[in-house]
Design a protein around this motif. Sequence first.
Motif, PDB file in Angstrom:
ATOM      1  N   LEU A   1       0.831  -1.206   0.000  1.00 45.69           N
ATOM      2  CA  LEU A   1       0.000   0.000   0.000  1.00 45.69           C
ATOM      3  C   LEU A   1       0.864   1.254   0.000  1.00 45.69           C
ATOM      4  O   LEU A   1       0.580   2.216  -0.721  1.00 45.69           O
ATOM      5  CB  LEU A   1      -0.937  -0.022   1.200  1.00 45.69           C
ATOM      6  N   LEU A   2       1.926   1.251   0.788  1.00 41.77           N
ATOM      7  CA  LEU A   2       2.845   2.384   0.820  1.00 41.77           C
ATOM      8  C   LEU A   2       3.529   2.568  -0.532  1.00 41.77           C
ATOM      9  O   LEU A   2       3.645   3.685  -1.038  1.00 41.77           O
ATOM     10  CB  LEU A   2       3.885   2.182   1.923  1.00 41.77           C
ATOM     11  N   TRP A   3       3.968   1.467  -1.139  1.00 41.85           N
ATOM     12  CA  TRP A   3       4.661   1.523  -2.431  1.00 41.85           C
ATOM     13  C   TRP A   3       3.721   2.025  -3.521  1.00 41.85           C
ATOM     14  O   TRP A   3       4.073   2.908  -4.305  1.00 41.85           O
ATOM     15  CB  TRP A   3       5.180   0.132  -2.775  1.00 41.85           C
ATOM     16  N   GLY A   4       2.513   1.488  -3.570  1.00 38.59           N
ATOM     17  CA  GLY A   4       1.538   1.914  -4.579  1.00 38.59           C
ATOM     18  C   GLY A   4       1.074   3.344  -4.362  1.00 38.59           C
ATOM     19  O   GLY A   4       0.889   4.104  -5.319  1.00 38.59           O
ATOM     20  N   GLY A   5       0.890   3.720  -3.107  1.00 38.19           N
ATOM     21  CA  GLY A   5       0.487   5.086  -2.802  1.00 38.19           C
ATOM     22  C   GLY A   5       1.543   6.102  -3.189  1.00 38.19           C
ATOM     23  O   GLY A   5       1.236   7.191  -3.691  1.00 38.19           O
TER      24      GLY A   5
ATOM     25  N   LEU B   1       6.516   8.300 -16.773  1.00 38.64           N
ATOM     26  CA  LEU B   1       7.902   8.017 -16.389  1.00 38.64           C
ATOM     27  C   LEU B   1       8.098   8.154 -14.885  1.00 38.64           C
ATOM     28  O   LEU B   1       8.829   7.365 -14.272  1.00 38.64           O
ATOM     29  CB  LEU B   1       8.862   8.932 -17.140  1.00 38.64           C
ATOM     30  N   TRP B   2       7.435   9.126 -14.267  1.00 36.29           N
ATOM     31  CA  TRP B   2       7.549   9.270 -12.815  1.00 36.29           C
ATOM     32  C   TRP B   2       6.822   8.153 -12.092  1.00 36.29           C
ATOM     33  O   TRP B   2       7.215   7.748 -10.998  1.00 36.29           O
ATOM     34  CB  TRP B   2       7.064  10.640 -12.372  1.00 36.29           C
ATOM     35  N   LEU B   3       5.758   7.621 -12.688  1.00 33.04           N
ATOM     36  CA  LEU B   3       5.093   6.456 -12.112  1.00 33.04           C
ATOM     37  C   LEU B   3       6.036   5.262 -12.113  1.00 33.04           C
ATOM     38  O   LEU B   3       6.168   4.556 -11.111  1.00 33.04           O
ATOM     39  CB  LEU B   3       3.817   6.133 -12.888  1.00 33.04           C
ATOM     40  N   LEU B   4       6.720   5.036 -13.236  1.00 33.07           N
ATOM     41  CA  LEU B   4       7.683   3.937 -13.309  1.00 33.07           C
ATOM     42  C   LEU B   4       8.846   4.148 -12.343  1.00 33.07           C
ATOM     43  O   LEU B   4       9.306   3.202 -11.694  1.00 33.07           O
ATOM     44  CB  LEU B   4       8.205   3.787 -14.742  1.00 33.07           C
TER      45      LEU B   4
ATOM     46  N   ALA C   1       1.159   9.069  -5.867  1.00 31.87           N
ATOM     47  CA  ALA C   1       1.505  10.428  -5.466  1.00 31.87           C
ATOM     48  C   ALA C   1       2.529  11.032  -6.423  1.00 31.87           C
ATOM     49  O   ALA C   1       2.418  12.199  -6.811  1.00 31.87           O
ATOM     50  CB  ALA C   1       2.052  10.432  -4.042  1.00 31.87           C
ATOM     51  N   ALA C   2       3.523  10.252  -6.819  1.00 33.38           N
ATOM     52  CA  ALA C   2       4.526  10.758  -7.759  1.00 33.38           C
ATOM     53  C   ALA C   2       3.887  11.110  -9.096  1.00 33.38           C
ATOM     54  O   ALA C   2       4.218  12.133  -9.703  1.00 33.38           O
ATOM     55  CB  ALA C   2       5.630   9.729  -7.960  1.00 33.38           C
ATOM     56  N   MET C   3       2.968  10.279  -9.551  1.00 29.22           N
ATOM     57  CA  MET C   3       2.285  10.556 -10.817  1.00 29.22           C
ATOM     58  C   MET C   3       1.455  11.843 -10.709  1.00 29.22           C
ATOM     59  O   MET C   3       1.465  12.675 -11.614  1.00 29.22           O
ATOM     60  CB  MET C   3       1.397   9.380 -11.190  1.00 29.22           C
ATOM     61  N   THR C   4       0.782  12.045  -9.594  1.00 29.07           N
ATOM     62  CA  THR C   4      -0.029  13.235  -9.395  1.00 29.07           C
ATOM     63  C   THR C   4       0.844  14.487  -9.304  1.00 29.07           C
ATOM     64  O   THR C   4       0.530  15.516  -9.905  1.00 29.07           O
ATOM     65  CB  THR C   4      -0.868  13.085  -8.117  1.00 29.07           C
TER      66      THR C   4
ATOM     67  N   PRO D   1       9.072   5.217  -2.075  1.00 26.66           N
ATOM     68  CA  PRO D   1       8.730   6.548  -1.569  1.00 26.66           C
ATOM     69  C   PRO D   1       9.787   7.619  -1.832  1.00 26.66           C
ATOM     70  O   PRO D   1       9.579   8.771  -1.499  1.00 26.66           O
ATOM     71  CB  PRO D   1       8.574   6.329  -0.063  1.00 26.66           C
ATOM     72  N   VAL D   2      10.891   7.280  -2.451  1.00 26.84           N
ATOM     73  CA  VAL D   2      11.938   8.263  -2.722  1.00 26.84           C
ATOM     74  C   VAL D   2      11.537   9.183  -3.880  1.00 26.84           C
ATOM     75  O   VAL D   2      11.803  10.381  -3.839  1.00 26.84           O
ATOM     76  CB  VAL D   2      13.271   7.547  -3.038  1.00 26.84           C
ATOM     77  N   ALA D   3      10.873   8.653  -4.896  1.00 26.98           N
ATOM     78  CA  ALA D   3      10.544   9.423  -6.099  1.00 26.98           C
ATOM     79  C   ALA D   3       9.653  10.634  -5.820  1.00 26.98           C
ATOM     80  O   ALA D   3       9.939  11.721  -6.328  1.00 26.98           O
ATOM     81  CB  ALA D   3       9.918   8.528  -7.156  1.00 26.98           C
ATOM     82  N   PRO D   4       8.567  10.531  -5.036  1.00 21.40           N
ATOM     83  CA  PRO D   4       7.767  11.736  -4.788  1.00 21.40           C
ATOM     84  C   PRO D   4       8.541  12.820  -4.051  1.00 21.40           C
ATOM     85  O   PRO D   4       8.345  14.009  -4.303  1.00 21.40           O
ATOM     86  CB  PRO D   4       6.593  11.236  -3.940  1.00 21.40           C
ATOM     87  N   VAL D   5       9.438  12.425  -3.167  1.00 17.35           N
ATOM     88  CA  VAL D   5      10.231  13.404  -2.430  1.00 17.35           C
ATOM     89  C   VAL D   5      11.174  14.137  -3.375  1.00 17.35           C
ATOM     90  O   VAL D   5      11.323  15.356  -3.314  1.00 17.35           O
ATOM     91  CB  VAL D   5      11.009  12.714  -1.286  1.00 17.35           C
TER      92      VAL D   5
END
Length: 90
Positions: free
Chosen positions: A9-13, A31-34, A17-20, A41-45
Amino acid sequence: MLSEPALLLLWGGSAIAAMTFAMGRDRNSFLWLLAALATGPVAPVVLLGLPATRPQGSPLDREAMELCDACFEPVRRDRGQCVYCGASPA
């Protein structure tokens, strides 16, 4: 330690979040989703630290625009003719 469903759930969330965030900053959301699926959780940050690719604000200065009398497309007032149909301003 987190259970497996909580970790998924954390990974999918974080991927959603990164896609949004990417869509809001005018970046490639797929690309940000991938990237978020690969890094978690590093990508959204990281994405929140990047600037937007387009300037914030209106893309057109509405006061400097008017509709062409012939084709009804928005054109700049200071132009001598319409860039779409070539008609001269009335």
